[in-house]
Design a protein around this motif. Structure first.
Motif, PDB file in Angstrom:
ATOM      1  N   TYR A 153       0.827  -1.208   0.000  1.00 26.59           N
ATOM      2  CA  TYR A 153       0.000   0.000   0.000  1.00 26.59           C
ATOM      3  C   TYR A 153       0.864   1.262   0.000  1.00 26.59           C
ATOM      4  O   TYR A 153       0.525   2.264  -0.619  1.00 26.59           O
ATOM      5  N   ARG A 154       2.015   1.177   0.679  1.00 27.16           N
ATOM      6  CA  ARG A 154       2.910   2.338   0.706  1.00 27.16           C
ATOM      7  C   ARG A 154       3.517   2.579  -0.683  1.00 27.16           C
ATOM      8  O   ARG A 154       3.592   3.714  -1.148  1.00 27.16           O
ATOM      9  N   ALA A 155       3.911   1.485  -1.325  1.00 33.04           N
ATOM     10  CA  ALA A 155       4.485   1.596  -2.676  1.00 33.04           C
ATOM     11  C   ALA A 155       3.437   2.177  -3.624  1.00 33.04           C
ATOM     12  O   ALA A 155       3.742   3.042  -4.464  1.00 33.04           O
ATOM     13  N   LEU A 156       2.202   1.700  -3.468  1.00 32.84           N
ATOM     14  CA  LEU A 156       1.132   2.176  -4.350  1.00 32.84           C
ATOM     15  C   LEU A 156       0.938   3.684  -4.180  1.00 32.84           C
ATOM     16  O   LEU A 156       0.885   4.432  -5.155  1.00 32.84           O
ATOM     17  N   LEU A 157       0.903   4.119  -2.925  1.00 33.94           N
ATOM     18  CA  LEU A 157       0.669   5.545  -2.664  1.00 33.94           C
ATOM     19  C   LEU A 157       1.820   6.392  -3.191  1.00 33.94           C
ATOM     20  O   LEU A 157       1.614   7.416  -3.844  1.00 33.94           O
ATOM     21  N   LYS A 158       3.061   5.932  -2.934  1.00 37.33           N
ATOM     22  CA  LYS A 158       4.232   6.710  -3.365  1.00 37.33           C
ATOM     23  C   LYS A 158       4.249   6.833  -4.895  1.00 37.33           C
ATOM     24  O   LYS A 158       4.471   7.906  -5.442  1.00 37.33           O
ATOM     25  N   ASP A 159       3.994   5.705  -5.571  1.00 34.82           N
ATOM     26  CA  ASP A 159       4.052   5.751  -7.037  1.00 34.82           C
ATOM     27  C   ASP A 159       2.884   6.556  -7.608  1.00 34.82           C
ATOM     28  O   ASP A 159       3.047   7.276  -8.595  1.00 34.82           O
ATOM     29  N   TYR A 160       1.722   6.455  -6.943  1.00 37.62           N
ATOM     30  CA  TYR A 160       0.541   7.207  -7.406  1.00 37.62           C
ATOM     31  C   TYR A 160       0.796   8.716  -7.291  1.00 37.62           C
ATOM     32  O   TYR A 160       0.421   9.495  -8.164  1.00 37.62           O
ATOM     33  N   LEU A 161       1.439   9.133  -6.182  1.00 39.67           N
ATOM     34  CA  LEU A 161       1.672  10.563  -5.993  1.00 39.67           C
ATOM     35  C   LEU A 161       2.612  11.114  -7.071  1.00 39.67           C
ATOM     36  O   LEU A 161       2.444  12.228  -7.539  1.00 39.67           O
ATOM     37  N   GLU A 162       3.570  10.284  -7.485  1.00 40.23           N
ATOM     38  CA  GLU A 162       4.487  10.735  -8.539  1.00 40.23           C
ATOM     39  C   GLU A 162       3.883  10.582  -9.927  1.00 40.23           C
ATOM     40  O   GLU A 162       4.197  11.333 -10.848  1.00 40.23           O
ATOM     41  N   HIS A 163       3.048   9.539 -10.069  1.00 45.37           N
ATOM     42  CA  HIS A 163       2.457   9.258 -11.392  1.00 45.37           C
ATOM     43  C   HIS A 163       0.963   9.018 -11.217  1.00 45.37           C
ATOM     44  O   HIS A 163       0.513   7.858 -11.212  1.00 45.37           O
ATOM     45  N   PRO A 164       0.187  10.085 -11.044  1.00 46.73           N
ATOM     46  CA  PRO A 164      -1.242   9.907 -10.783  1.00 46.73           C
ATOM     47  C   PRO A 164      -1.927   9.124 -11.902  1.00 46.73           C
ATOM     48  O   PRO A 164      -1.576   9.262 -13.083  1.00 46.73           O
ATOM     49  N   ARG A 165      -2.817   8.237 -11.527  1.00 43.69           N
ATOM     50  CA  ARG A 165      -3.664   7.524 -12.478  1.00 43.69           C
ATOM     51  C   ARG A 165      -4.938   7.127 -11.738  1.00 43.69           C
ATOM     52  O   ARG A 165      -5.047   7.373 -10.534  1.00 43.69           O
ATOM     53  N   THR A 166      -5.863   6.517 -12.437  1.00 44.62           N
ATOM     54  CA  THR A 166      -7.133   6.148 -11.802  1.00 44.62           C
ATOM     55  C   THR A 166      -6.994   4.719 -11.280  1.00 44.62           C
ATOM     56  O   THR A 166      -6.709   3.797 -12.056  1.00 44.62           O
ATOM     57  N   ILE A 167      -7.162   4.579  -9.976  1.00 47.27           N
ATOM     58  CA  ILE A 167      -6.938   3.266  -9.364  1.00 47.27           C
ATOM     59  C   ILE A 167      -8.215   2.830  -8.645  1.00 47.27           C
ATOM     60  O   ILE A 167      -8.820   3.617  -7.904  1.00 47.27           O
ATOM     61  N   LEU A 168      -8.625   1.595  -8.887  1.00 50.37           N
ATOM     62  CA  LEU A 168      -9.741   0.994  -8.144  1.00 50.37           C
ATOM     63  C   LEU A 168      -9.175  -0.172  -7.340  1.00 50.37           C
ATOM     64  O   LEU A 168      -8.423  -0.982  -7.874  1.00 50.37           O
ATOM     65  N   ILE A 169      -9.550  -0.240  -6.072  1.00 47.65           N
ATOM     66  CA  ILE A 169      -9.101  -1.361  -5.231  1.00 47.65           C
ATOM     67  C   ILE A 169     -10.331  -1.955  -4.562  1.00 47.65           C
ATOM     68  O   ILE A 169     -11.049  -1.242  -3.852  1.00 47.65           O
ATOM     69  N   SER A 170     -10.558  -3.245  -4.771  1.00 46.47           N
ATOM     70  CA  SER A 170     -11.685  -3.851  -4.053  1.00 46.47           C
ATOM     71  C   SER A 170     -11.168  -4.495  -2.776  1.00 46.47           C
ATOM     72  O   SER A 170     -10.044  -5.001  -2.731  1.00 46.47           O
ATOM     73  N   SER A 171     -11.995  -4.436  -1.751  1.00 42.73           N
ATOM     74  CA  SER A 171     -11.592  -5.024  -0.479  1.00 42.73           C
ATOM     75  C   SER A 171     -12.818  -5.225   0.401  1.00 42.73           C
ATOM     76  O   SER A 171     -13.830  -4.548   0.243  1.00 42.73           O
ATOM     77  N   HIS A 172     -12.703  -6.191   1.327  1.00 41.97           N
ATOM     78  CA  HIS A 172     -13.731  -6.301   2.374  1.00 41.97           C
ATOM     79  C   HIS A 172     -13.348  -5.418   3.537  1.00 41.97           C
ATOM     80  O   HIS A 172     -14.150  -5.124   4.395  1.00 41.97           O
ATOM     81  N   HIS A 173     -12.047  -5.063   3.595  1.00 38.71           N
ATOM     82  CA  HIS A 173     -11.522  -4.378   4.779  1.00 38.71           C
ATOM     83  C   HIS A 173     -11.211  -2.930   4.474  1.00 38.71           C
ATOM     84  O   HIS A 173     -10.116  -2.597   4.054  1.00 38.71           O
TER      85      HIS A 173
END
Ligand SMILES: Nc1ncnc2c1ncn2[C@@H]1O[C@H](COP(=O)(O)OP(=O)(O)OP(=O)(O)O)[C@@H](O)[C@H]1O
Length: 300
Positions: free
Chosen positions: A168-188
């Motif tokens: 999740y940290r990697a996802l956030l860091k990379d998203y902040l540098e390279h914004p894109r549209t991300i969908l994540i499904s979860s029960h939690h």
């Protein structure tokens, strides 16, 4: 700009309605959590958006096109789940290479760094990885593709706690540098509520709510106190959950839009307020009215 537009989207399997009249839009460069209980319809929705399944009724547009059989959608989106189907003859490094040929924005440096960090072996074969390792590898593929629409369907299944956190940290860091549209499904939701901007909550195939996560954090409030006072005070409220804490004491969760006067009245009645997390709000809103698990055993 909206990357996704759904209008009265319905999907049926035979006579079963898996998605019912879903209408919502997802803006470009946002992270949205698709939340719902088992069987709510999350995977069905995500596979329609990725172009794998065709909708039964209604309208669905991704990058302004119907996603089913769309080359534009398939070139600009990636769908990651725990059932990725890679040829068994390819090693992990071969799979990364093949992905780099397909996804225009693939970042090999990111892929290689994550691959080393998570201690995967280049010559390993995907089908010999453990469940957690497979999902770690899938997550690397999903992140490194840097697709304009990146869909993670339950990405952390089988990952241990520290790998989940790192992902999740990697996802956030990379998203902040390279914004894109991300969908994540979860029960939690509690696992991702610091990461996502919006929540789309699905219950039995229907949209229950679609809100910024910050609004969901303020959506409800818990109130606790003598049972009779709780019953009296909540009579005029939108109660989304109620339970007995001990004989004579109750806890209720109500929608958070009552007046200051009513709040003062509650305090006079000996009631105490406490915050309710966004995750708990989702649990209460999607609760099936079948009593608790204890009731199963009470019958014997
Ligand atoms: N191919 C299929 N044929 C018939 N019914 C299906 C099919 N795929 C899914 N369903 C049904 O559609 C409903 C929604 O399934 P879906 O997999 O979309 O739910 P989900 O929210 O992703 O669940 P989970 O969290 O358990 O993965 C379920 O009741 C499921 O049984």
């Amino acid at each position: 700009m909206n990357v996704i537009e759904c209008n009265q989207l319905t999907k049926t399997y035979g006579r079963f309605n898996a998605l019912i009249n879903l209408s919502f839009t997802i803006k470009e460069n946002t992270i949205t959590g698709i939340i719902g209980r088992n069987g709510a319809g999350k995977t069905t929705l995500l596979k329609i958006l990725a172009g794998f399944f065709r909708e039964t009724k209604g309208e669905v547009k991704v990058f302004e096109e119907k996603p089913f059989n769309s080359l534009l959608v398939s070139a600009n989106s990636i769908y990651i789940d725990e059932y990725m189907n890679y040829p068994t003859s390819l090693t992990l490094v071969d799979i990364l290479h093949q992905n780099s040929r397909f996804y225009e924005k693939w970042n090999a440096q990111l892929a290689n760094r994550l691959f080393d960090y998570f201690s995967l072996q280049p010559k390993q074969h995907y089908n010999r990885l453990s469940k957690g390792q497979k999902n770690t590898f899938n997550a690397i593929v999903g992140l490194s593709s840097r697709c304009a629409l990146t869909i993670f369907d339950e990405p952390t299944t089988g990952m241990d706690a520290s790998v989940r956190k790192d992902f999740y940290r990697a996802l956030l860091k990379d998203y902040l540098e390279h914004p894109r549209t991300i969908l994540i499904s979860s029960h939690h939701l509690d696992e991702i509520d610091d990461l996502i901007e919006e929540v789309l909550l699905i219950k039995n195939g229907e949209k229950h709510l679609h809100k910024p996560v910050e609004e969901l954090k303020e959506y409800a409030i818990g109130v606790q106190g003598p049972e009779a006072a709780i019953t009296q005070w909540t009579a005029e409220q939108q109660v989304i959950h109620c339970r007995s804490l001990s004989p004579g004491t109750s806890y209720a969760v109500v929608e958070n839009h009552f007046s200051a006067a009513l709040k003062a009245e509650a305090t006079r009645m000996g009631l105490h307020f406490s915050p309710v997390t966004a995750s708990d709000v989702c649990v209460y809103l999607t609760h099936q009215n079948k009593g608790g698990i204890d009731d199963v055993f009470n019958k014997y």
